[in-house]
Design a protein around this motif. Structure first.
Motif, PDB file in Angstrom:
ATOM      1  N   GLY A  23      23.899  70.495  70.772  1.00  0.00           N
ATOM      2  CA  GLY A  23      23.310  71.821  70.869  1.00  0.00           C
ATOM      3  C   GLY A  23      24.361  72.896  71.043  1.00  0.00           C
ATOM      4  O   GLY A  23      24.261  73.990  70.463  1.00  0.00           O
ATOM      5  N   GLU A  24      25.403  72.591  71.832  1.00  0.00           N
ATOM      6  CA  GLU A  24      26.471  73.566  72.037  1.00  0.00           C
ATOM      7  C   GLU A  24      27.304  73.744  70.779  1.00  0.00           C
ATOM      8  O   GLU A  24      27.750  74.865  70.472  1.00  0.00           O
ATOM      9  CB  GLU A  24      27.362  73.141  73.205  1.00  0.00           C
ATOM     10  CG  GLU A  24      28.460  74.133  73.563  1.00  0.00           C
ATOM     11  CD  GLU A  24      27.959  75.482  74.043  1.00  0.00           C
ATOM     12  OE1 GLU A  24      28.788  76.409  74.156  1.00  0.00           O
ATOM     13  OE2 GLU A  24      26.742  75.616  74.314  1.00  0.00           O
ATOM     14  N   GLU A  26      26.165  73.547  67.755  1.00  0.00           N
ATOM     15  CA  GLU A  26      25.337  74.412  66.912  1.00  0.00           C
ATOM     16  C   GLU A  26      25.384  75.864  67.389  1.00  0.00           C
ATOM     17  O   GLU A  26      25.548  76.790  66.581  1.00  0.00           O
ATOM     18  CB  GLU A  26      23.890  73.898  66.921  1.00  0.00           C
ATOM     19  CG  GLU A  26      22.880  74.810  66.240  1.00  0.00           C
ATOM     20  CD  GLU A  26      23.167  75.029  64.770  1.00  0.00           C
ATOM     21  OE1 GLU A  26      22.786  76.103  64.249  1.00  0.00           O
ATOM     22  OE2 GLU A  26      23.765  74.146  64.126  1.00  0.00           O
ATOM     23  N   ARG A  27      25.272  76.081  68.681  1.00  0.00           N
ATOM     24  CA  ARG A  27      25.294  77.449  69.210  1.00  0.00           C
ATOM     25  C   ARG A  27      26.629  78.133  68.939  1.00  0.00           C
ATOM     26  O   ARG A  27      26.684  79.313  68.579  1.00  0.00           O
ATOM     27  CB  ARG A  27      24.991  77.428  70.713  1.00  0.00           C
ATOM     28  CG  ARG A  27      23.529  77.171  71.050  1.00  0.00           C
ATOM     29  CD  ARG A  27      23.257  77.328  72.530  1.00  0.00           C
ATOM     30  NE  ARG A  27      23.818  76.230  73.315  1.00  0.00           N
ATOM     31  CZ  ARG A  27      23.189  75.084  73.561  1.00  0.00           C
ATOM     32  NH1 ARG A  27      21.978  74.877  73.064  1.00  0.00           N
ATOM     33  NH2 ARG A  27      23.757  74.144  74.300  1.00  0.00           N
ATOM     34  N   GLN A  28      27.712  77.389  69.134  1.00  0.00           N
ATOM     35  CA  GLN A  28      29.029  77.964  68.916  1.00  0.00           C
ATOM     36  C   GLN A  28      29.254  78.318  67.446  1.00  0.00           C
ATOM     37  O   GLN A  28      29.705  79.414  67.115  1.00  0.00           O
ATOM     38  CB  GLN A  28      30.108  76.993  69.389  1.00  0.00           C
ATOM     39  CG  GLN A  28      30.269  76.918  70.894  1.00  0.00           C
ATOM     40  CD  GLN A  28      30.867  78.195  71.467  1.00  0.00           C
ATOM     41  OE1 GLN A  28      31.787  78.775  70.901  1.00  0.00           O
ATOM     42  NE2 GLN A  28      30.334  78.637  72.591  1.00  0.00           N
ATOM     43  N   THR A  31      27.631  81.472  66.163  1.00  0.00           N
ATOM     44  CA  THR A  31      28.233  82.770  66.507  1.00  0.00           C
ATOM     45  C   THR A  31      29.176  83.279  65.424  1.00  0.00           C
ATOM     46  O   THR A  31      29.493  84.469  65.390  1.00  0.00           O
ATOM     47  CB  THR A  31      29.005  82.691  67.842  1.00  0.00           C
ATOM     48  OG1 THR A  31      30.150  81.831  67.672  1.00  0.00           O
ATOM     49  CG2 THR A  31      28.127  82.171  68.963  1.00  0.00           C
ATOM     50  N   HIS A  66      25.268  71.474  60.788  1.00  0.00           N
ATOM     51  CA  HIS A  66      25.246  72.943  60.738  1.00  0.00           C
ATOM     52  C   HIS A  66      25.607  73.435  59.337  1.00  0.00           C
ATOM     53  O   HIS A  66      24.940  74.322  58.785  1.00  0.00           O
ATOM     54  CB  HIS A  66      26.217  73.526  61.758  1.00  0.00           C
ATOM     55  CG  HIS A  66      26.292  75.029  61.735  1.00  0.00           C
ATOM     56  ND1 HIS A  66      25.396  75.823  62.407  1.00  0.00           N
ATOM     57  CD2 HIS A  66      27.136  75.885  61.090  1.00  0.00           C
ATOM     58  CE1 HIS A  66      25.689  77.096  62.183  1.00  0.00           C
ATOM     59  NE2 HIS A  66      26.744  77.148  61.390  1.00  0.00           N
TER      60      HIS A  66
END
Length: 422
Positions: A23-24, A26-28, A31, A66
């Motif tokens: 999840g991190e 993907e979040r990174q 951005t 991603h």
């Protein structure tokens, strides 16, 4: 000879940890808004190195996912210099050992030792770059950021090194390590990075920082134009979080296992010292080990025993595990031939440890300062000799779990591994 009695102790480190690694990732990556630069159908080469990075298969799979969601066509390239014996088969074997296969990643792996010379630095040094990565529409550089085992600087081991050594493959690794004799590591890193970032279509970086317990603490997506600034900050953070021996002054350090999945140097010189000299602690080394005894190699190192040359003692079964060709290729390529020198070997650990303790000075063997670790990544639980007892009691970050007990050996004379606490 009477051997020291040992305490099992637990170390407490400041150790933030990511609970949702994919999840991190993907979040990174989100951005960076990569969809504005990567068009549907375009290929993206994603690097995968030879280090034993925590959650590396999870991180690589999340990166591929991603890119696939953007409509891109990601593929994986082994980025590990001369590791795996400097062969395609060896490098694929290393990746498979980490769970990185086409089936598990949902993307093909394009492996080759062939490179393209994209430019020259200092007017004479060719800049090599993996051919598959060079022919891709984009390259995403992923790697762990940590202190280098030989060099000190603002940039050490991380995204820059992946562009330099990993994607330079065997040929690049050879020429850059040779160039260090004439140019500083910092100069070479800066010059190669400048060329790669200008000419090799790097679209992003993914920096990974681990905590002292060998777990993922931080993942950072980085824009190419910010590589140097961000990596320097991430390196400073990595140094704060890395594990250490419980005490810096050691008569004998016993290491259960060494290997390329543990450290580029087999055992991390940022932990054991010997960063600047294979057998003597120098100014700048935190740990000062008089003697080192290695008990074995990790299965994941596939016989590559680079780093064994930093130990004075080992056992015969460890030497039997050494793939000399893989070890020598890596040692010569890295410009560190002494790292493959073979130490004195004994039939049993009991004999070897006793012999080692006769060479640590005038201190009686039973009073020697001995630390026994699993490896330089796993330092949560370690064994320490009675000589440290009074110092343990003064530390609130150390807890005695058991002991003191006599050193434990298996029936065949092998010292019982530290185990536990990993």
């Amino acid at each position: 000879m009477s051997l020291p009695r040992m305490y099992r102790i637990r170390q407490s480190f400041d150790a933030p940890r990511l609970d949702d690694v994919p999840g991190e990732v993907e979040r990174q990556l989100a951005t960076l808004n990569l969809g504005a630069r990567i068009r549907p159908g375009e290929t993206v080469a994603v690097t995968a190195g030879s280090r034993g990075i925590a959650n590396i298969a999870v991180i690589t799979r999340a990166t591929v996912a991603h890119l696939a969601r953007l409509g891109a066509a990601p593929f994986i390239v082994p980025a590990m210099g001369s590791h795996g014996g400097g062969t395609v088969e060896g490098q694929l074997e290393v990746l498979a050992g980490y769970g990185i296969t086409p089936e598990a990643m949902g993307a093909p792996i394009r492996a080759s030792m062939e490179t393209v010379v994209v430019d020259r630095i200092f007017g004479e040094v060719p800049v090599h770059f993996d051919r598959h990565a060079f022919e891709a529409d984009h390259v995403l550089v992923a790697g762990r950021i940590k202190p280098h085992t030989l060099f000190v600087g603002e940039i050490e081991s991380g995204l820059h090194k992946m562009m330099l050594i990993g994607l330079g493959k065997h040929e690049g690794a050879k020429v850059y390590h040779r160039a260090i004799s004439d140019h500083s590591f910092a100069e070479i890193v800066a010059a190669v990075a400048d060329v790669v970032l200008r000419k090799c279509k790097v679209v992003a970086g993914l920096g990974i920082v681990e905590n002292a317990y060998d777990d993922t603490a931080l993942v950072a997506a980085v824009r190419p134009e910010e590589f140097r600034q961000r990596e320097a900050k991430l390196l400073a953070q990595a140094k704060q979080w890395m594990p250490r021996l419980p005490f810096p002054d050691v008569d004998l350090l016993i290491v259960d296992r060494i290997g390329k999945n543990i450290s580029g140097s087999g055992m991390d010189t940022n932990v054991i010292g010997r960063k600047f000299n294979d057998h003597v602690a120098m100014e700048g080394d935190w740990a000062k080990c008089r003697r080192i005894y290695v008990c074995g190699l990790t299965p994941e190192t596939h016989g590559n025993a680079l780093g064994i040359g930093m130990a004075e003692y080992t056992n015969e079964r460890t030497l039997a595990q050494v793939d000399r060709q893989k070890t020598w290729v890596n040692c010569i390529t890295s410009g560190h031939p002494t790292a493959g020198s073979l130490p004195i070997a004994f039939a049993t650990d009991r004999e070897g440890i006793a012999a080692a303790l006769t060479t640590v000075g005038l201190v009686p063997a039973e009073s020697a300062r001995v630390i026994h670790i699993a490896d330089t990544l796993h330092l949560k639980e370690v064994l320490v000799s009675e000589a440290y007892r009074s110092r343990i009691e003064k530390r609130d970050d150390l807890e005695i779990l058991a002991g003191p007990r006599a050193m434990e050996f298996e029936a065949e004379g092998g010292v019982r591994s530290v185990g536990g606490g990993h």
